[in-house]
Motif scaffolding. Structure first.
Motif, PDB file in Angstrom:
ATOM      1  N   ALA A   1       0.866  -1.182   0.000  1.00 55.82           N
ATOM      2  CA  ALA A   1       0.000   0.000   0.000  1.00 55.82           C
ATOM      3  C   ALA A   1       0.899   1.228   0.000  1.00 55.82           C
ATOM      4  O   ALA A   1       1.212   1.796   1.048  1.00 55.82           O
ATOM      5  CB  ALA A   1      -0.918  -0.013   1.211  1.00 55.82           C
TER       6      ALA A   1
ATOM      7  N   PRO B   1       1.520   5.102  -0.965  1.00 57.19           N
ATOM      8  CA  PRO B   1       0.732   6.302  -1.274  1.00 57.19           C
ATOM      9  C   PRO B   1       0.923   6.746  -2.722  1.00 57.19           C
ATOM     10  O   PRO B   1       2.048   6.761  -3.243  1.00 57.19           O
ATOM     11  CB  PRO B   1       1.290   7.347  -0.296  1.00 57.19           C
ATOM     12  N   ASP B   2      -0.189   7.075  -3.369  1.00 50.74           N
ATOM     13  CA  ASP B   2      -0.142   7.565  -4.746  1.00 50.74           C
ATOM     14  C   ASP B   2      -0.105   9.090  -4.681  1.00 50.74           C
ATOM     15  O   ASP B   2      -1.140   9.749  -4.541  1.00 50.74           O
ATOM     16  CB  ASP B   2      -1.371   7.088  -5.517  1.00 50.74           C
TER      17      ASP B   2
ATOM     18  N   THR C   1      -3.034  12.458  -4.103  1.00 50.04           N
ATOM     19  CA  THR C   1      -3.246  12.810  -2.693  1.00 50.04           C
ATOM     20  C   THR C   1      -3.980  14.136  -2.509  1.00 50.04           C
ATOM     21  O   THR C   1      -4.603  14.361  -1.467  1.00 50.04           O
ATOM     22  CB  THR C   1      -1.897  12.861  -1.949  1.00 50.04           C
TER      23      THR C   1
ATOM     24  N   THR D   1      -3.802   5.099  -2.697  1.00 45.00           N
ATOM     25  CA  THR D   1      -2.609   4.267  -2.838  1.00 45.00           C
ATOM     26  C   THR D   1      -2.495   3.788  -4.285  1.00 45.00           C
ATOM     27  O   THR D   1      -3.470   3.810  -5.037  1.00 45.00           O
ATOM     28  CB  THR D   1      -2.666   3.040  -1.903  1.00 45.00           C
ATOM     29  N   CYS D   2      -1.315   3.360  -4.664  1.00 44.11           N
ATOM     30  CA  CYS D   2      -1.065   2.920  -6.034  1.00 44.11           C
ATOM     31  C   CYS D   2      -1.852   1.649  -6.340  1.00 44.11           C
ATOM     32  O   CYS D   2      -1.931   0.740  -5.512  1.00 44.11           O
ATOM     33  CB  CYS D   2       0.425   2.666  -6.242  1.00 44.11           C
TER      34      CYS D   2
END
Length: 421
Positions: A292, A294-295, A299, A306-307
């Motif tokens: 998981a 973070p994308d 944001t 998340t990606c």
């Protein structure tokens, strides 16, 4: 594999030792599985042998069953069944994803997944063998059942598998005197109201229209209630018998992660920082479908984004991850994983496709060409790029191969028949 490849290139001699543990001695480039199943690419060419490319790494063929990061050990079950503990200083968790299943009666017995090269080869032989059986039977009910093919799941994997296999089977019918293209029934079942959510809605609508023009039945906003003994029951009341049921209804993080002391999110993925370090844990990293991460491109809209589990993210994360590990080993600081969304491409069979790349959408032959160009550029190693390209050239010059090699599923059957008299 990409992380290990980056580490062996960047680490100095004797600076560190890299061990890769995997139950298969190869890495599979999954976006090419549909073409391998359809006979456009030789199956061996969509896998990369680990020992050949990771020459400066230790490759251990086995399955990780437990990770105790507090003790810095991983429990590995080797191919011969024995268990061993592998110690480490730095951990990289890249266990990927597995097929997401649902409690549908008959699914374990009748469903065929589409995640591995073995499943792709099996499906190819299975579909062609159904044509062989149907061409020799006089039973109309059995013939109808044999020639009914169902794909459950309208994501990339499901759409591409459906399109490529239907294209192959339709092409193969020209070699059967007793079969016609119209004898086959191909069905897509998707629980959501659209297919391929990764592309813009207009391309999803276009994809469904293209499939329906080929005679493929598309059931959207529909769920499978049962498939016991091959009798498929949908929640809209539709019922039919099918000999082939392909399950591509999503993925989930590898369940082995539940047997670790690493922090997980509600979807069972390892919680990571934007630099792919495991949250709150030293010397542990994760990337790919089981992480998981973070994308950062989303944001602003969704702080918790998340990606997504895709090859596009996995490959990019791995390359950044190897650099981050080397930086930390040498006293530096890791850099966050950022990306610019490149878009999406999908094949809908030979010379057909859809693409949404950098805001530009394409359809048909152009999109199909973009799909092939993008994925061959991402295929690991120059060796495999060339082999895939030659496979395509051979298929174009001499047409695709449509022979079933179903004997590989039970190679001793003929020998057993002979020896038993």
């Amino acid at each position: 594999m990409y992380t290990a490849l980056g580490l062996q290139k960047k680490l100095r001699s004797r600076e560190a030792s890299v061990t890769v543990v995997d139950p298969q001695p190869h890495m599979t480039y999954q976006p090419f599985l549909p073409e391998a199943a359809a006979g456009s690419i030789e199956p061996r060419h969509v896998v990369v042998p680990l020992r050949r490319v990771l020459k400066r790494c230790h490759v251990l063929t086995g399955r990780v069953t437990k990770i105790d990061h507090a003790a810095k050990t991983a429990t590995v079950e080797a191919l011969d069944g024995h268990i061993e503990e592998v110690g480490y200083d730095t951990l990289v968790v890249a266990l990927g994803s597995v097929a997401r299943t649902l409690p549908i009666p008959g699914l374990p017995e009748r469903g065929i997944a589409f995640k591995t090269i073995g499943e792709a080869i099996y499906l190819r032989n299975h579909v062609l063998s159904r044509l062989d059986l149907a061409s020799t039977t006089d039973d109309p009910e059995l013939r109808r059942r044999l020639l009914t093919f169902v794909v459950i799941g309208g994501g990339y994997a499901g759409i591409e598998a459906l399109a490529e296999l239907e294209d192959m089977a339709r092409y193969a019918t020209r070699y059967y005197d007793t079969l016609d293209q119209k004898d086959m029934r191909w069905v897509l079942v998707e629980a959501a109201g659209r297919v391929m959510p990764e592309v813009r809605p207009s391309l999803g609508v276009y994809t469904v229209k293209q499939l329906e023009e080929r005679g493929i039945e598309c059931f959207l906003d529909t769920r499978v209630k049962s498939m016991e003994d091959g009798h498929v029951v949908l929640d809209d009341g539709t019922e039919f018998d099918a000999e082939t049921i392909i399950w591509t209804a999503g993925v989930k993080a590898n369940p082995v992660l539940a047997n670790t002391d690493l922090p997980l999110d509600q979807r069972g993925r390892v919680l990571c920082t934007a630099a792919m370090q495991v949250q709150g844990v030293d010397n542990a990293w994760a990337a790919g479908d089981n992480a998981a991460v973070p994308d950062l491109s989303k944001t602003d809209e969704d702080p918790a984004a998340t990606c997504s589990p895709s090859a596009q993210h996995a490959v990019r994360q791995a390359k950044q991850l190897s650099k981050n590990i080397v930086r930390v080993l040498r006293g530096g600081k890791p850099r966050v994983y950022t990306h610019k969304y490149a878009g999406s491409v999908a094949s809908l069979g030979l010379y057909k496709g859809v693409a949404d790349v950098y805001g530009v959408k394409a359809r048909g032959f152009v999109a199909w060409g973009m799909h092939r160009a993008y994925h061959v550029s991402r295929m690991p190693t120059f060796n495999r790029k060339v082999r895939v390209a030659f496979d395509w050239l051979g298929a174009w010059l001499f047409k695709r191969e449509v022979v079933s090699l179903g004997q590989i599923n039970n190679p001793k059957a003929e020998f057993d028949r002979v020896t038993r008299g």
